[in-house]
Design an enzyme around this catalytic site. Structure first.
Site, mmCIF file in Angstrom:
data_model
loop_
_atom_site.group_PDB
_atom_site.id
_atom_site.type_symbol
_atom_site.label_atom_id
_atom_site.label_comp_id
_atom_site.label_asym_id
_atom_site.label_seq_id
_atom_site.Cartn_x
_atom_site.Cartn_y
_atom_site.Cartn_z
ATOM 1 N N HIS A 154 -4.451 1.801 7.073
ATOM 2 C CA HIS A 154 -3.133 2.372 7.278
ATOM 3 C C HIS A 154 -3.017 3.431 6.361
ATOM 4 C CE1 HIS A 154 1.286 1.916 7.774
ATOM 5 N NE2 HIS A 154 1.460 2.323 6.819
ATOM 6 N N GLU A 155 -3.415 3.239 5.048
ATOM 7 C CA GLU A 155 -3.169 4.342 3.885
ATOM 8 C C GLU A 155 -4.252 5.389 4.056
ATOM 9 O OE1 GLU A 155 -0.665 3.873 2.457
ATOM 10 O OE2 GLU A 155 -0.107 2.008 3.053
ATOM 11 N N HIS A 164 -2.540 7.594 6.530
ATOM 12 C CA HIS A 164 -1.512 8.675 6.213
ATOM 13 C C HIS A 164 -2.235 9.853 5.438
ATOM 14 C CE1 HIS A 164 2.381 6.729 6.091
ATOM 15 N NE2 HIS A 164 1.908 5.535 5.752
ATOM 16 N N GLN A 197 3.292 9.577 0.913
ATOM 17 C CA GLN A 197 4.349 9.096 0.790
ATOM 18 C C GLN A 197 5.342 9.203 -0.111
ATOM 19 O OE1 GLN A 197 2.356 5.323 2.224
ATOM 20 N NE2 GLN A 197 4.345 5.278 3.042
ATOM 21 N N CYS A 248 5.954 0.149 7.547
ATOM 22 C CA CYS A 248 5.545 1.260 6.813
ATOM 23 C C CYS A 248 6.898 1.725 5.737
ATOM 24 C CB CYS A 248 4.970 2.353 7.435
ATOM 25 S SG CYS A 248 4.632 3.959 6.586
ATOM 26 N N LEU A 249 6.439 1.927 4.739
ATOM 27 C CA LEU A 249 7.698 2.544 3.928
ATOM 28 C C LEU A 249 8.278 3.677 4.229
ATOM 29 C CD1 LEU A 249 6.311 1.488 0.256
ATOM 30 C CD2 LEU A 249 7.980 -0.059 1.661
ATOM 31 N N GLY A 255 0.894 -1.196 -0.062
ATOM 32 C CA GLY A 255 -0.075 -0.119 0.008
ATOM 33 C C GLY A 255 1.018 1.211 -0.070
#
Length: 187
Positions: A138-139, A142, A51, A96-97, A46
């Protein structure tokens, strides 16, 4: 398609509430394609637009690499809204990236219903549970300026502080490009 640098904790754009998308033009189409390319390059499932430095309410999801989800179709969600959540919650380890190499248990609703617009700006609704629900939450977070580390207990936050500072100061090695400064933004 291009691989974009990924913003990391401490980058200002990750704490902003993302702006709504009013039209899908060539810039947005390219951004979406680049987001998928960037996410796949970083082995993510995701990725939210902020991001990659874009202050837009867009996220992409592709959980087909996860065991048991091989038939899952990639998704693009524009201007998403969570319209229902189950009372039942589950705890699961998240990463998380934007917070490389850190994983922590996060409690989230097991099921959500999310309304969003597709790439044609047509309104869609999807019910998701388990992994898909988790990734979408999660996304979505963000896009609200929330990181998964905000959702852990105080003891875990204290334990993570040193590592998060290393990430903020770009003193970590990652296998994908990261933003060059805390002010990085493309759109």
């Amino acid at each position: 398609m291009s691989i974009l640098p990924i913003t990391v904790c401490g980058d200002k754009i990750l704490r902003k509430k993302a702006a709504q998308v009013s039209k899908v033009d060539n810039k947005i189409i390219k951004l979406i394609a680049d987001m998928f390319e960037t996410m796949h390059n970083a082995n993510g499932i995701g990725l939210a637009a902020n991001q990659v430095g874009a202050n837009k309410q867009i996220f992409v999801v592709d959980i087909s690499v996860a065991e048991g989800y091989e038939d899952a179709k990639p998704l693009v969600l524009i201007n998403p809204k969570i319209i229902a959540k189950s009372e039942e919650t589950i705890s699961y380890e998240e990463g998380c990236l934007s917070i490389p190499d850190q994983r922590e248990e996060v409690i989230r609703p097991k099921m959500i219903k999310i309304q969003y617009q597709d790439a044609d700006l047509k309104t869609q609704t999807i019910e998701a549970d388990d992994l898909l629900a988790r990734v979408m939450q999660h996304e979505f977070d963000h896009l609200q300026g929330v990181l998964f580390t905000d959702l852990v207990d105080e003891e875990t936050k204290k334990r993570l502080k040193k590592q998060l500072n290393k990430i903020k100061n770009r003193k970590v090695e990652v296998a994908y490009p990261i933003s060059s400064s805390a002010d990085y933004q493309i759109l």
